[in-house]
Motif scaffolding. Structure first.
Motif, short mmCIF file in Angstrom:
data_model
loop_
_atom_site.label_atom_id
_atom_site.label_comp_id
_atom_site.label_asym_id
_atom_site.label_seq_id
_atom_site.Cartn_x
_atom_site.Cartn_y
_atom_site.Cartn_z
N ILE A 181 0.83 -1.20 0.00
CA ILE A 181 0.00 0.00 0.00
C ILE A 181 0.88 1.26 0.00
N GLU A 182 1.93 1.24 0.82
CA GLU A 182 2.80 2.40 0.91
C GLU A 182 3.48 2.70 -0.43
N ALA A 183 3.94 1.65 -1.10
CA ALA A 183 4.57 1.84 -2.41
C ALA A 183 3.57 2.35 -3.43
N CYS A 184 2.33 1.90 -3.31
CA CYS A 184 1.29 2.36 -4.23
C CYS A 184 1.05 3.85 -4.09
N VAL A 185 0.99 4.35 -2.86
CA VAL A 185 0.79 5.78 -2.65
C VAL A 185 1.90 6.58 -3.33
N ALA A 186 3.15 6.20 -3.07
CA ALA A 186 4.28 6.93 -3.65
C ALA A 186 4.25 6.88 -5.17
N ARG A 187 3.97 5.70 -5.72
CA ARG A 187 3.96 5.54 -7.18
C ARG A 187 2.84 6.36 -7.83
N GLU A 188 1.61 6.24 -7.28
CA GLU A 188 0.48 6.94 -7.88
C GLU A 188 0.67 8.45 -7.85
N VAL A 189 1.16 8.96 -6.73
CA VAL A 189 1.39 10.40 -6.64
C VAL A 189 2.45 10.84 -7.64
N LYS A 190 3.52 10.07 -7.74
CA LYS A 190 4.60 10.41 -8.68
C LYS A 190 4.10 10.36 -10.12
N GLU A 191 3.29 9.34 -10.45
CA GLU A 191 2.78 9.22 -11.81
C GLU A 191 1.80 10.34 -12.16
N GLU A 192 0.92 10.69 -11.21
CA GLU A 192 -0.16 11.61 -11.54
C GLU A 192 0.23 13.07 -11.48
N VAL A 193 1.12 13.45 -10.53
CA VAL A 193 1.48 14.87 -10.41
C VAL A 193 2.98 15.10 -10.26
N ALA A 194 3.79 14.04 -10.27
CA ALA A 194 5.25 14.13 -10.32
C ALA A 194 5.89 14.67 -9.04
N VAL A 195 5.19 14.63 -7.92
CA VAL A 195 5.81 15.09 -6.68
C VAL A 195 6.10 13.90 -5.76
N ASP A 196 6.96 14.14 -4.78
CA ASP A 196 7.30 13.13 -3.78
C ASP A 196 6.59 13.44 -2.47
N VAL A 197 6.33 12.39 -1.69
CA VAL A 197 5.63 12.56 -0.42
C VAL A 197 6.40 11.88 0.71
N LYS A 198 6.06 12.25 1.94
CA LYS A 198 6.69 11.65 3.13
C LYS A 198 5.66 11.61 4.26
N ASN A 199 6.04 10.96 5.37
CA ASN A 199 5.20 10.91 6.58
C ASN A 199 3.77 10.47 6.28
N LEU A 200 3.65 9.28 5.72
CA LEU A 200 2.36 8.73 5.33
C LEU A 200 1.60 8.23 6.57
N HIS A 201 0.32 8.61 6.67
CA HIS A 201 -0.52 8.16 7.79
C HIS A 201 -1.85 7.65 7.26
N TYR A 202 -2.22 6.45 7.71
CA TYR A 202 -3.52 5.86 7.34
C TYR A 202 -4.62 6.47 8.19
N LEU A 203 -5.76 6.83 7.56
CA LEU A 203 -6.83 7.52 8.27
C LEU A 203 -8.18 6.80 8.23
N GLY A 204 -8.36 5.86 7.34
CA GLY A 204 -9.65 5.17 7.28
C GLY A 204 -9.91 4.60 5.90
N SER A 205 -11.02 3.86 5.79
CA SER A 205 -11.35 3.21 4.51
C SER A 205 -12.82 3.40 4.20
N GLN A 206 -13.16 3.18 2.93
CA GLN A 206 -14.55 3.29 2.49
C GLN A 206 -14.79 2.36 1.31
N SER A 207 -15.88 1.61 1.39
CA SER A 207 -16.30 0.85 0.23
C SER A 207 -16.74 1.84 -0.85
#
Length: 276
Positions: A181-207
Motif C-alpha cells: 500500500i505504501e509503495a502504491c501511494v508513492a507511485r500513484e502520486v509520482k505518476e499523476e502529479v510528479a511530486v514526492d511525499v513523506k510521513n504517510l498516515h492511514y486515516l480510514g477506509s470506504q467501500s
C-alpha cells in the motif's frame, strides 16, 4: 436514522422482501424512492438476469432484481448511483452500493471463466459455481489508495476529466499486484502529479462501488518536486490555500473526509467522522 445490514439472504422460501431494481442504466426510482413491493405492477415488464437476496433495511428483507434492459416505466426513472449518492442518506447509499457491486459481479460471472458453462448460485453463500468444472467465483474487491497531500496551509488537489465541472479532489489509484500500500501511494502520486511525499498516515477506509473498490485513505506531506500532470489522467492539479478551496467532492466520500479532517486539525476545530 435508517439501518442497513448486508447479508446472503436465502430467497428460496417465501421471504416477503422489498425490491431494488438495477439495470445497465442504473437504479429504478419513483420520486427518489428505490425500494419497491414484490406486488409492484411494473415487475411483469422486466426481464431479470438474476434475483439476489441482499440483506435487511430497517429489519425488512431486501432483494435485488438485476434486469437486462431498462424499459420506460410511467412515473419511474432510472438513475445512476453517483447522483443518488448526493441525495440519499448514508444507509441508503451503502445499500445501493452493495446492490450495484453484487449485480455487477453476478452479471460478469454468469458464465464460467474457465469453461464457459452457465454458473449457478451456491445456496447459503455469496458465490457462483460452475457445475461442469467446479470453479467458484466470489465477489472480489479492488484495493485502492486515496491520499491528501499537504504543505502547511495548502493542499494539493487535482481534476480528472471524468469529474463534474469545477470539482477538485484528492489523488487516488489502484494497487498493483505485488505492491505494498505504501509503495502504491508513492507511485500513484509520482505518476499523476510528479511530486514526492513523506510521513504517510492511514486515516480510514470506504467501500466505493464504482464498480468494486475498497478505498484506503491516507494523509501525506509534500517532500519535493513540481507539479506535472499525467496526460489523459489529470487535466489540472494545484496547491490550494485552506481558506480558498475549489468545489470539493460529495459529502459522503472519503475524499471529502480527508480534506475536512485536515482542515479541522489545522484549525483546531471538531473533527469529522467517516461514516462506517
Amino acid at each position: 436514522m435508517s439501518h442497513w445490514e448486508p447479508g446472503c439472504l436465502d430467497l428460496s422460501g417465501s421471504v416477503d422482501s422489498l425490491i431494488i431494481v438495477h439495470s445497465p442504466m442504473g437504479f429504478l426510482t419513483r420520486e427518489d424512492n428505490v425500494l419497491f413491493s414484490q406486488s409492484s405492477p411494473f415487475l411483469k415488464e422486466l426481464t431479470t438476469s438474476g434475483i439476489y437476496g441482499l440483506g435487511y433495511f430497517d429489519g425488512q428483507a431486501v432483494a435485488l432484481y438485476e434486469v437486462v434492459s431498462a424499459p420506460e416505466l410511467e412515473g419511474h426513472e432510472w438513475q445512476p448511483l453517483r447522483p443518488l449518492m448526493l441525495k440519499a442518506e448514508h444507509a441508503v447509499f451503502k445499500m445501493l452500493g452493495y446492490a450495484a457491486q453484487i449485480g455487477t459481479w453476478a452479471n460478469d460471472h454468469r458464465y464460467c471463466g474457465r469453461c464457459a458453462t452457465p454458473t449457478a448460485i451456491i445456496k447459503g453463500q455469496r458465490g457462483l459455481n460452475c457445475p461442469a468444472c467446479g470453479l467458484t467465483q466470489y465477489p472480489r474487491l479492488s484495493p485502492s489508495i486515496i491520499v491528501l497531500i499537504t504543505r502547511g496551509d495548502e493542499v494539493l488537489l487535482a481534476r480528472s476529466p471524468r469529474f463534474a465541472p469545477g470539482v477538485y479532489s484528492t489523488l487516488a489509484g489502484f494497487v498493483e499486484p505485488g505492491e505494498t500500500i505504501e509503495a502504491c501511494v508513492a507511485r500513484e502520486v509520482k505518476e499523476e502529479v510528479a511530486v514526492d511525499v513523506k510521513n504517510l498516515h492511514y486515516l480510514g477506509s470506504q467501500s466505493w462501488p464504482f464498480p468494486h473498490s475498497l478505498m484506503l485513505g491516507f494523509h501525506a506531506e509534500y517532500a519535493g518536486g513540481d507539479i506535472v500532470c499525467q496526460p489523459e489522467e489529470i487535466e489540472d492539479a494545484q496547491w490550494f490555500k485552506l481558506d480558498n478551496l475549489p468545489q470539493l467532492p460529495a459529502k459522503q466520500s472519503i475524499a471529502r473526509f480527508l480534506i475536512e479532517l485536515y482542515i479541522a486539525r489545522r484549525l483546531g476545530m471538531p473533527e469529522p467522522v467517516l461514516p462506517d
